[in-house]
Design a protein around this motif. Structure first.
Motif, PDB file in Angstrom:
ATOM      1  N   VAL A 132       6.705  -9.995   3.465  1.00 25.28           N
ATOM      2  CA  VAL A 132       6.127  -9.241   3.389  1.00 25.28           C
ATOM      3  C   VAL A 132       6.766  -8.719   1.677  1.00 25.28           C
ATOM      4  O   VAL A 132       8.179  -9.436   1.442  1.00 25.28           O
ATOM      5  CB  VAL A 132       6.807  -7.836   4.056  1.00 25.28           C
ATOM      6  CG1 VAL A 132       6.356  -7.189   3.111  1.00 25.28           C
ATOM      7  CG2 VAL A 132       6.706  -7.534   5.350  1.00 25.28           C
ATOM      8  N   VAL A 133       5.526  -8.655   0.947  1.00 27.09           N
ATOM      9  CA  VAL A 133       6.675  -8.239  -0.257  1.00 27.09           C
ATOM     10  C   VAL A 133       5.709  -7.362  -0.929  1.00 27.09           C
ATOM     11  O   VAL A 133       4.811  -6.939  -0.478  1.00 27.09           O
ATOM     12  CB  VAL A 133       4.999  -9.574  -1.784  1.00 27.09           C
ATOM     13  CG1 VAL A 133       5.224  -9.808  -2.799  1.00 27.09           C
ATOM     14  CG2 VAL A 133       5.558 -11.344  -0.750  1.00 27.09           C
ATOM     15  N   HIS A 134       6.531  -6.579  -1.417  1.00 29.55           N
ATOM     16  CA  HIS A 134       6.939  -5.158  -2.055  1.00 29.55           C
ATOM     17  C   HIS A 134       5.739  -5.139  -2.928  1.00 29.55           C
ATOM     18  O   HIS A 134       7.092  -5.855  -4.558  1.00 29.55           O
ATOM     19  CB  HIS A 134       8.010  -4.013  -1.844  1.00 29.55           C
ATOM     20  CG  HIS A 134       7.717  -3.096  -1.718  1.00 29.55           C
ATOM     21  ND1 HIS A 134       8.818  -1.951  -2.237  1.00 29.55           N
ATOM     22  CD2 HIS A 134       6.415  -2.183  -1.973  1.00 29.55           C
ATOM     23  CE1 HIS A 134       8.466  -0.605  -2.510  1.00 29.55           C
ATOM     24  NE2 HIS A 134       7.073  -0.147  -2.363  1.00 29.55           N
ATOM     25  N   LEU A 135       4.963  -4.236  -3.506  1.00 24.77           N
ATOM     26  CA  LEU A 135       4.141  -4.264  -4.770  1.00 24.77           C
ATOM     27  C   LEU A 135       3.812  -2.744  -5.537  1.00 24.77           C
ATOM     28  O   LEU A 135       2.583  -2.000  -4.450  1.00 24.77           O
ATOM     29  CB  LEU A 135       2.808  -5.113  -4.589  1.00 24.77           C
ATOM     30  CG  LEU A 135       3.053  -6.438  -4.611  1.00 24.77           C
ATOM     31  CD1 LEU A 135       1.461  -6.401  -4.227  1.00 24.77           C
ATOM     32  CD2 LEU A 135       3.563  -7.443  -5.584  1.00 24.77           C
ATOM     33  N   ARG A 136       4.592  -2.537  -5.765  1.00 23.74           N
ATOM     34  CA  ARG A 136       5.188  -1.059  -5.995  1.00 23.74           C
ATOM     35  C   ARG A 136       3.667  -0.074  -7.600  1.00 23.74           C
ATOM     36  O   ARG A 136       4.316  -1.856  -8.342  1.00 23.74           O
ATOM     37  CB  ARG A 136       5.952  -0.348  -6.762  1.00 23.74           C
ATOM     38  CG  ARG A 136       7.133  -0.767  -5.943  1.00 23.74           C
ATOM     39  CD  ARG A 136       9.020  -1.233  -6.449  1.00 23.74           C
ATOM     40  NE  ARG A 136       9.385  -2.383  -6.356  1.00 23.74           N
ATOM     41  CZ  ARG A 136       9.790  -2.997  -7.310  1.00 23.74           C
ATOM     42  NH1 ARG A 136      11.546  -1.812  -6.856  1.00 23.74           N
ATOM     43  NH2 ARG A 136      10.102  -3.792  -8.324  1.00 23.74           N
ATOM     44  N   GLY A 137       3.269   0.842  -7.218  1.00 21.56           N
ATOM     45  CA  GLY A 137       2.303   0.897  -8.397  1.00 21.56           C
ATOM     46  C   GLY A 137       0.709   1.686  -7.813  1.00 21.56           C
ATOM     47  O   GLY A 137       0.171   2.560  -8.485  1.00 21.56           O
ATOM     48  N   HIS A 138       0.401   0.816  -7.149  1.00 22.87           N
ATOM     49  CA  HIS A 138      -0.483   1.255  -6.237  1.00 22.87           C
ATOM     50  C   HIS A 138      -0.559   2.884  -5.723  1.00 22.87           C
ATOM     51  O   HIS A 138      -1.671   3.214  -5.855  1.00 22.87           O
ATOM     52  CB  HIS A 138      -1.633   0.421  -5.530  1.00 22.87           C
ATOM     53  CG  HIS A 138      -3.436   1.051  -5.484  1.00 22.87           C
ATOM     54  ND1 HIS A 138      -3.955   1.881  -6.021  1.00 22.87           N
ATOM     55  CD2 HIS A 138      -3.741   0.629  -3.865  1.00 22.87           C
ATOM     56  CE1 HIS A 138      -5.241   1.705  -5.259  1.00 22.87           C
ATOM     57  NE2 HIS A 138      -5.070   1.318  -4.146  1.00 22.87           N
ATOM     58  N   THR A 139       0.279   2.955  -4.638  1.00 23.31           N
ATOM     59  CA  THR A 139       0.868   3.236  -3.808  1.00 23.31           C
ATOM     60  C   THR A 139       2.807   2.724  -3.639  1.00 23.31           C
ATOM     61  O   THR A 139       2.821   1.778  -4.270  1.00 23.31           O
ATOM     62  CB  THR A 139       0.778   3.472  -2.036  1.00 23.31           C
ATOM     63  OG1 THR A 139       1.079   2.755  -1.807  1.00 23.31           O
ATOM     64  CG2 THR A 139      -0.864   3.628  -2.644  1.00 23.31           C
ATOM     65  N   PRO A 140       3.324   4.149  -3.540  1.00 19.86           N
ATOM     66  CA  PRO A 140       4.419   3.464  -3.516  1.00 19.86           C
ATOM     67  C   PRO A 140       4.989   2.600  -2.824  1.00 19.86           C
ATOM     68  O   PRO A 140       6.383   1.804  -2.559  1.00 19.86           O
ATOM     69  CB  PRO A 140       5.237   4.906  -3.278  1.00 19.86           C
ATOM     70  CG  PRO A 140       4.143   5.816  -3.289  1.00 19.86           C
ATOM     71  CD  PRO A 140       2.853   5.418  -3.677  1.00 19.86           C
TER      72      PRO A 140
END
Length: 224
Positions: A132-140
């Motif tokens: 899992v890679v958390h990518l913050r910006g499009h949604t939290p």
């Protein structure tokens, strides 16, 4: 049967057949659904027959055909936007699959999230492991899933709406959100994964990190 002949292209159309990619250890099937042309991906472990669905976006009947006889154990929702989980209640009711999402977006889903995940966690599909890679910006709570295949299987990343051919996901012209998303995409995908990494986005055609890497500076300069 691949939707585009014997070679996987990732170019699928709403109402058309799935495109199927047979890799050592994992079969990836891609289908497009709904007026939003969302991509849904079925990942099936070839050793066990167990399967994972990325984004039960819409059209439950289409997704049930996609799943077929596979033993669906898990549905991962890449983020909380409505167009990526409209079929989730139906798919879960029919299969009993575990629902997985990031905690920050879990409340936006139409069913309870059985397991919340964070950056660096893993999700199994049979004998295969997704990071899992958390990518913050499009949604939290937007996440990507990275599969590192053995041998010549290569590296594959399912990016939801965080990375597409030609740019990152929509951040509604919010400079802070855009910078956050591009920073995460650069640091958590481009900086650690090889150019040959295949990118499977939430809408539209696939790409590779190598094809997009030369344009990162242009994206940052234009601000979207």
């Amino acid at each position: 049967m691949s939707g585009s002949g014997d070679v996987y292209s990732g170019d699928v159309q709403v109402g058309g057949p799935a495109d199927v990619r047979e890799l050592p250890g994992l079969t990836i099937s891609k289908v497009a659904v709904s007026e939003m042309a969302n991509n849904a991906y079925l990942l099936r472990c070839t050793a066990t027959g167990q399967a994972l669905l990325v984004d039960a976006a819409a059209e439950p009947e289409t997704l049930h055909r996609l799943i077929g006889s596979a033993d669906l154990r898990t549905v991962v929702t890449t983020h909380g936007h409505w167009d990526h989980h409209r079929a989730l209640p139906d798919v879960v009711a029919a299969t009993g699959a575990q629902t997985v999402a990031h905690a920050a977006d879990a409340a936006d889903l139409p069913v309870p999230v059985d397991r919340t995940v964070a950056h660096g966690d893993t999700v199994a599909v049979g004998e295969q492991v997704l990071e899992v890679v958390h990518l913050r910006g499009h949604t939290p709570g937007s996440i990507a899933l990275v599969w590192r295949g053995e041998g010549d299987a290569g590296t594959h990343v399912f990016t939801g709406d965080s990375l597409f051919p030609g740019g990152v996901g929509n951040t509604q012209q919010d400079p802070e959100r855009f910078t956050s998303l591009l920073d995460d995409v650069e640091q958590r995908l481009f900086a650690v994964l090889p150019d040959g990494t295949w990118v499977y986005p939430g809408h539209g055609k696939d790409t590779t990190l190598g094809a997009e890497r030369p344009h990162l500076g242009e994206w940052r300069e234009r601000g979207w």
